[in-house]
Design a protein around this motif. Sequence first.
Motif, PDB file in Angstrom:
ATOM      1  N   UNK A   1       0.772  -0.697   0.115  1.00  0.00           N
ATOM      2  CA  UNK A   1       0.017   0.242   0.016  1.00  0.00           C
ATOM      3  C   UNK A   1       0.571   1.568  -0.356  1.00  0.00           C
ATOM      4  N   UNK A   2       1.830   0.884   0.066  1.00  0.00           N
ATOM      5  CA  UNK A   2       3.143   2.212   0.625  1.00  0.00           C
ATOM      6  C   UNK A   2       3.464   2.911  -1.120  1.00  0.00           C
ATOM      7  N   UNK A   3       4.005   4.049  -0.817  1.00  0.00           N
ATOM      8  CA  UNK A   3       4.878   4.371  -1.911  1.00  0.00           C
ATOM      9  C   UNK A   3       5.961   5.504  -1.675  1.00  0.00           C
ATOM     10  N   UNK A   4       6.839   5.758  -1.303  1.00  0.00           N
ATOM     11  CA  UNK A   4       7.957   6.239  -0.929  1.00  0.00           C
ATOM     12  C   UNK A   4       9.253   7.204  -2.123  1.00  0.00           C
ATOM     13  N   UNK A   5       8.895   7.781  -2.295  1.00  0.00           N
ATOM     14  CA  UNK A   5       9.851   9.016  -2.964  1.00  0.00           C
ATOM     15  C   UNK A   5      11.056   8.480  -3.002  1.00  0.00           C
ATOM     16  N   UNK A   6      11.824   8.503  -4.010  1.00  0.00           N
ATOM     17  CA  UNK A   6      13.208   8.580  -3.898  1.00  0.00           C
ATOM     18  C   UNK A   6      14.371   8.809  -2.737  1.00  0.00           C
ATOM     19  N   UNK A   7      15.134   8.596  -3.332  1.00  0.00           N
ATOM     20  CA  UNK A   7      16.529   8.653  -2.048  1.00  0.00           C
ATOM     21  C   UNK A   7      17.668   9.465  -2.825  1.00  0.00           C
ATOM     22  N   UNK A   8      17.499   9.741  -4.180  1.00  0.00           N
ATOM     23  CA  UNK A   8      18.037  10.559  -4.516  1.00  0.00           C
ATOM     24  C   UNK A   8      17.435  11.590  -4.088  1.00  0.00           C
ATOM     25  N   UNK A   9      17.752  13.126  -3.642  1.00  0.00           N
ATOM     26  CA  UNK A   9      17.163  14.400  -3.411  1.00  0.00           C
ATOM     27  C   UNK A   9      16.211  15.619  -4.835  1.00  0.00           C
ATOM     28  N   UNK A  10      15.637  15.578  -3.988  1.00  0.00           N
ATOM     29  CA  UNK A  10      15.430  16.044  -4.942  1.00  0.00           C
ATOM     30  C   UNK A  10      15.706  17.227  -5.854  1.00  0.00           C
ATOM     31  N   UNK A  11      16.567  18.225  -4.608  1.00  0.00           N
ATOM     32  CA  UNK A  11      17.264  19.363  -5.743  1.00  0.00           C
ATOM     33  C   UNK A  11      18.089  18.383  -6.566  1.00  0.00           C
ATOM     34  N   UNK A  12      19.097  17.597  -6.205  1.00  0.00           N
ATOM     35  CA  UNK A  12      19.522  16.780  -7.455  1.00  0.00           C
ATOM     36  C   UNK A  12      18.858  16.010  -8.484  1.00  0.00           C
TER      37      UNK A  12
END
Length: 868
Positions: A235-246
């Motif tokens: 059920x869970x979706x996680x954002x990427x571990x690559x920083x958003x700014x990069x």
Amino acid sequence: MIDLNKNTYAEMETPKAQEFNHPYSPYDIQVQFMQSLYNCLDESKIAIFESPTGTVSLHHGKSLSLICGSLTWLRHHKRKFFLDAVQDTTCDDDEPEWMVEFAKREASRAITQKREELELRLAGIKQEEERQRAAIENPEGQRKRQKLSLANEDAEDDDQFVLDDYESESDEPRSSLKGSTTSSGLSSSTLELLARLKGPGPNIRLEEDEDCGVKILYSSRTHSQLMQFANELRRVTMPSSIPESLRKGLREEKELGERIKHLSLGSRKNLCINPGVSALGNPTVINERCLELQQPNTAAHLRCPFLPSKEDELKSTSFRDHALASVKDIEDLGKLGKKMGICPYYASRPVVNHSEIITLPYPLLLQRSAREALGLSIKDHVIIIDEAHNLMDAISNIHSVTVTLSQLRTSIFQLTTYARKFKTRLKGKNRSYVAQVIRLVSSIADHLQSILSSEQPTEGSVLPSDLMIGKGIDQINPYKLCRYLQQSKLARKVDGYVDYSQRTADAQPKPKTTVPVLFHVQSFLLPLMNLSSEGRLFYTKISGDIQLSYMLLDPTNHFREIVEDARAVILAGGTMSPMSDYMDHLFSYVPKDRLNTFSYGHVIPSENLTAHNLARGVFNSEFDFTYGGRDCEKMILDLGQTISQLCRAIPDGVVAFFPSYDYLSRVLSLWKRTIACENKQTLYELIEKEKPILYESKEMEITTDDFLSHYAHIIEKGRGALLLSVVGGKLSEGINFSDKLGRGVLIVGLPFPNVRSPVWQAKIDFIEQKAYQNELSGSEDTRRSSAKAAGRDFYENACMRAVNQCIGRAIRHRHDYAAIVLIDKRYGRSNIQEKLPGWIKQSLEKESALLPAAATLDGLSRFFRNKK
């Protein structure tokens, strides 16, 4: 230009409620849970979490809170690792700033591109799986199936069962056995096999096989609980571990997704796809047969055809990618292995390196030998143990072992037969050690026989010295003999010869499905010869036989390695109270600043739960279910009349928990033969006028699921039902009596263990001795008093932990409501009430123990009228 110092590390701050990526709208309590969990992981804490929270639906909120809190921390931790890796990019000191920035950009691009390639490949595989989901059920693999034999039947003689030479001044085996370590708990044959498999076997090198860093190891009691956890994980979706700014700077507007990489680990019993082996059923037999089919002396066409090898590297890589493409439980991995024709037990090992969260049952986590067999390290990883209320018992049970007199006699016969057969071929130390094993087992058997023949009680304690009084036993070096049993393959050789002899003599040999007796005896001898101060020996007479048990009384040292190696350890459960046992007997050595406890309330409104202590019945009998007073017929009859009235006041399903099966049987017997009213109805029939009765027994003819389905079906008819169960029985843990299934939970008495039993006497004595030794200050009387208090507290905690598990069966989600009735005057004591979970204590009607039964019944009626 990318500024790697701006806004990037700001992303590492403790997330706010909306940033935990919870698939629902979490309650405040759940947000507090996730924030506390995040902080504990970040600060490398040891923590105990008690949380009975649920969601609007029936999905248990604790699992989702554990997932979202821990994975959010993990992704943040991986982002920091990513940034540090980029920042560590080095250039010469005299390089211009733009060159340094360019180097960092290229390092970021390289890491990001590698991540993207993996994610794109896994996304394609997931789409393929969704298109071909039906094919995953196909039991036919790509590899040609071959008929598997139970052993190497091509052997022309019995030379294969002769022991390898074992003779050296240091009593260590020669050649390949020399230098083998037994500290892992693995036999030398297993270590040899794993060493060989590093070449052509399953420990193959795959592309991109680098470790992805810190992992979450999530463990629960059973695979069914782990499968439920996998369902929640989907059920869970996680954002990427690559920083958003990069990501913005490197990938323009294209979003880089990152799926949750999960692996479910299991034993050979759960994952074996070889039909000739998996059909054996028993885990030990399956393990031994698996290893046998890989031995060098096994004919090539008889070896297991599913074992990964270097020739199958592409297939192994494909298995890894399919395992990571979507969240798969243990059954999914088994089906995947069958479809691909590759052993999922061995093929799962390379997947560990690429996983973020690994699920596994208690035994695979808690035993060092099991972890090493899986190639699983816990060093610097996060350990989360769910349903941890029974953790201490689980550790003790895993490291306890039992053997019977009949098994000992069988092993003596087998060893003697083997020794006579190979007398001329047993050389050097082998002959001496085989004779020592026979003498030792015979000495133990003789002592058990003497107990069985005597008028001693049906159970009692045994001193190790009593077992070792046979002729020549005093000359045995237990450490050398222990090492010999682990390294020599004696049990396997003897069992192989016995099996070979039976097949030779029997025209139609039967497949072996039980643990070979000598393996069983050996598993008992090893702790016997290396007894720790935390263990004790006990006997129990059982129907013409006698059972000898080694029981671990203190789990501290067996869990300490995990605590000291792991980055953080989290124990979680719906009802962990009372918590003092974990602090005193599992984490006593942990610095106080590293240890935290958290107890969260329920998500239900306070008006949805009412709890009462019923100290007297409707006929004013005092409810005192102590061991000495619980057989009072007047009180049992008043209990029946009171439960009848409770069933009238409480709608739908009512579940009553009794202290034991024997006591429930005694109560039912009296209710069924006692006339309760003028129309000559029995008390049992009087209760049934209010609600149909179902009751649990030790040997139920139907499964628990069928039993509960029948209970639910009766309730749906409209009259409700009364379910009589047992604390610690089949229905006291892991069963959800939500909504109509459990509008009322009745706890009859306090289920204290039998303090007169030798086992519990030993447990309490051990706790008291430990407390006495730890109390370094004060007078002798003070130390003894503190020790007695520690033993009493441990005894009460065992009882109340069981009670709390039963209570937790009822309220399961936000809109649920129920009544808890504690039927015994002792529940009015402050020391007992303090061991209840906080959410029960706050709903317990004040002074209810002093009220007559009629007042309690009126209060319950009002409570449920207000719910209509």
